[in-house]
Design a protein around this motif. Structure first.
Motif, PDB file in Angstrom:
ATOM      1  N   MET A   1      12.546 -23.972 -10.186  1.00  0.00           N
ATOM      2  CA  MET A   1      12.213 -22.588 -10.438  1.00  0.00           C
ATOM      3  C   MET A   1      10.849 -22.309  -9.811  1.00  0.00           C
ATOM      4  O   MET A   1       9.975 -23.167  -9.813  1.00  0.00           O
ATOM      5  N   PHE A   2      10.682 -21.118  -9.276  1.00  0.00           N
ATOM      6  CA  PHE A   2       9.394 -20.787  -8.682  1.00  0.00           C
ATOM      7  C   PHE A   2       9.116 -19.299  -8.839  1.00  0.00           C
ATOM      8  O   PHE A   2       9.998 -18.506  -9.136  1.00  0.00           O
ATOM      9  N   SER A   3       7.875 -18.942  -8.647  1.00  0.00           N
ATOM     10  CA  SER A   3       7.489 -17.529  -8.604  1.00  0.00           C
ATOM     11  C   SER A   3       6.542 -17.340  -7.431  1.00  0.00           C
ATOM     12  O   SER A   3       5.847 -18.262  -7.021  1.00  0.00           O
ATOM     13  N   LEU A   4       6.548 -16.147  -6.897  1.00  0.00           N
ATOM     14  CA  LEU A   4       5.705 -15.810  -5.762  1.00  0.00           C
ATOM     15  C   LEU A   4       4.745 -14.731  -6.217  1.00  0.00           C
ATOM     16  O   LEU A   4       5.154 -13.743  -6.810  1.00  0.00           O
ATOM     17  N   GLN A   5       3.454 -14.941  -5.957  1.00  0.00           N
ATOM     18  CA  GLN A   5       2.438 -13.995  -6.400  1.00  0.00           C
ATOM     19  C   GLN A   5       1.493 -13.694  -5.261  1.00  0.00           C
ATOM     20  O   GLN A   5       1.222 -14.554  -4.426  1.00  0.00           O
ATOM     21  N   GLY A   6       1.007 -12.461  -5.232  1.00  0.00           N
ATOM     22  CA  GLY A   6       0.076 -12.054  -4.195  1.00  0.00           C
ATOM     23  C   GLY A   6      -0.321 -10.605  -4.390  1.00  0.00           C
ATOM     24  O   GLY A   6       0.101  -9.941  -5.330  1.00  0.00           O
ATOM     25  N   THR A   7      -1.120 -10.110  -3.465  1.00  0.00           N
ATOM     26  CA  THR A   7      -1.567  -8.725  -3.498  1.00  0.00           C
ATOM     27  C   THR A   7      -0.614  -7.884  -2.665  1.00  0.00           C
ATOM     28  O   THR A   7      -0.434  -8.146  -1.473  1.00  0.00           O
ATOM     29  N   LEU A   8       0.005  -6.877  -3.297  1.00  0.00           N
ATOM     30  CA  LEU A   8       0.959  -6.025  -2.603  1.00  0.00           C
ATOM     31  C   LEU A   8       0.233  -5.149  -1.594  1.00  0.00           C
ATOM     32  O   LEU A   8      -0.639  -4.365  -1.943  1.00  0.00           O
ATOM     33  N   LYS A   9       0.571  -5.313  -0.315  1.00  0.00           N
ATOM     34  CA  LYS A   9      -0.057  -4.536   0.755  1.00  0.00           C
ATOM     35  C   LYS A   9       0.862  -3.454   1.286  1.00  0.00           C
ATOM     36  O   LYS A   9       0.402  -2.490   1.883  1.00  0.00           O
ATOM     37  N   GLY A  10       2.181  -3.605   1.103  1.00  0.00           N
ATOM     38  CA  GLY A  10       3.107  -2.595   1.588  1.00  0.00           C
ATOM     39  C   GLY A  10       4.528  -2.892   1.166  1.00  0.00           C
ATOM     40  O   GLY A  10       4.850  -4.014   0.767  1.00  0.00           O
ATOM     41  N   PHE A  11       5.384  -1.859   1.247  1.00  0.00           N
ATOM     42  CA  PHE A  11       6.802  -1.996   0.941  1.00  0.00           C
ATOM     43  C   PHE A  11       7.550  -0.871   1.636  1.00  0.00           C
ATOM     44  O   PHE A  11       6.951   0.084   2.129  1.00  0.00           O
ATOM     45  N   ASP A  12       8.886  -0.981   1.679  1.00  0.00           N
ATOM     46  CA  ASP A  12       9.696   0.073   2.267  1.00  0.00           C
ATOM     47  C   ASP A  12      10.829   0.448   1.324  1.00  0.00           C
ATOM     48  O   ASP A  12      10.891  -0.025   0.191  1.00  0.00           O
ATOM     49  N   GLN A  13      11.759   1.307   1.787  1.00  0.00           N
ATOM     50  CA  GLN A  13      12.822   1.830   0.934  1.00  0.00           C
ATOM     51  C   GLN A  13      13.817   0.770   0.479  1.00  0.00           C
ATOM     52  O   GLN A  13      14.551   0.980  -0.477  1.00  0.00           O
ATOM     53  N   THR A  14      13.874  -0.377   1.140  1.00  0.00           N
ATOM     54  CA  THR A  14      14.779  -1.456   0.718  1.00  0.00           C
ATOM     55  C   THR A  14      14.030  -2.554  -0.044  1.00  0.00           C
ATOM     56  O   THR A  14      14.532  -3.656  -0.202  1.00  0.00           O
ATOM     57  N   ILE A  15      12.846  -2.264  -0.492  1.00  0.00           N
ATOM     58  CA  ILE A  15      11.981  -3.146  -1.282  1.00  0.00           C
ATOM     59  C   ILE A  15      11.556  -4.394  -0.512  1.00  0.00           C
ATOM     60  O   ILE A  15      11.268  -5.428  -1.091  1.00  0.00           O
ATOM     61  N   ASN A  16      11.547  -4.347   0.832  1.00  0.00           N
ATOM     62  CA  ASN A  16      10.892  -5.410   1.584  1.00  0.00           C
ATOM     63  C   ASN A  16       9.412  -5.325   1.243  1.00  0.00           C
ATOM     64  O   ASN A  16       8.846  -4.236   1.176  1.00  0.00           O
ATOM     65  N   LEU A  17       8.784  -6.462   0.975  1.00  0.00           N
ATOM     66  CA  LEU A  17       7.397  -6.487   0.520  1.00  0.00           C
ATOM     67  C   LEU A  17       6.495  -7.197   1.514  1.00  0.00           C
ATOM     68  O   LEU A  17       6.907  -8.173   2.141  1.00  0.00           O
ATOM     69  N   ILE A  18       5.263  -6.737   1.616  1.00  0.00           N
ATOM     70  CA  ILE A  18       4.219  -7.448   2.336  1.00  0.00           C
ATOM     71  C   ILE A  18       3.189  -7.866   1.291  1.00  0.00           C
ATOM     72  O   ILE A  18       2.596  -7.022   0.619  1.00  0.00           O
ATOM     73  N   LEU A  19       3.014  -9.179   1.133  1.00  0.00           N
ATOM     74  CA  LEU A  19       2.062  -9.723   0.175  1.00  0.00           C
ATOM     75  C   LEU A  19       0.931 -10.411   0.919  1.00  0.00           C
ATOM     76  O   LEU A  19       1.168 -11.165   1.863  1.00  0.00           O
ATOM     77  N   ASP A  20      -0.301 -10.175   0.479  1.00  0.00           N
ATOM     78  CA  ASP A  20      -1.465 -10.843   1.050  1.00  0.00           C
ATOM     79  C   ASP A  20      -2.030 -11.784  -0.003  1.00  0.00           C
ATOM     80  O   ASP A  20      -1.812 -11.593  -1.199  1.00  0.00           O
ATOM     81  N   GLU A  21      -2.732 -12.803   0.447  1.00  0.00           N
ATOM     82  CA  GLU A  21      -3.321 -13.799  -0.453  1.00  0.00           C
ATOM     83  C   GLU A  21      -2.263 -14.334  -1.424  1.00  0.00           C
ATOM     84  O   GLU A  21      -2.503 -14.503  -2.611  1.00  0.00           O
ATOM     85  N   SER A  22      -1.075 -14.588  -0.895  1.00  0.00           N
ATOM     86  CA  SER A  22       0.035 -14.993  -1.758  1.00  0.00           C
ATOM     87  C   SER A  22       0.083 -16.509  -1.956  1.00  0.00           C
ATOM     88  O   SER A  22      -0.444 -17.282  -1.160  1.00  0.00           O
TER      89      SER A  22
END
Length: 77
Positions: A1-22
């Protein structure tokens, strides 16, 4: 099991995420939580289950070396 954490820098209408300092937290039933530094990371929206805000004070107080997690059961269709 894992989790991904970071600072949200951007997203789009299909919930693609850009995370920084992740970083990824990998949980184990036999040893403490392993943190893997990822830096700038893009996550496809179809892989996102939950998005939330983390209380940094509470998060920094966690003793990750003593946290254990059992594996999730397989999904039955």
């Amino acid at each position: 099991m894992f989790s991904l954490q970071g600072t949200l820098k951007g997203f789009d209408q299909t919930i693609n995420l850009i995370l920084d300092e992740s970083h990824e937290r990998v949980f184990s039933s036999s040893q403490g939580v392993e943190q893997v530094v990822l830096g700038l990371y893009i996550v496809r929206g179809d892989n996102v289950a939950v998005i939330g805000e983390i209380d940094e004070e509470t998060d920094s107080a966690l003793d990750l070396g003593n946290i254990r997690a059992e594996p999730l059961n397989s999904v039955a269709h």
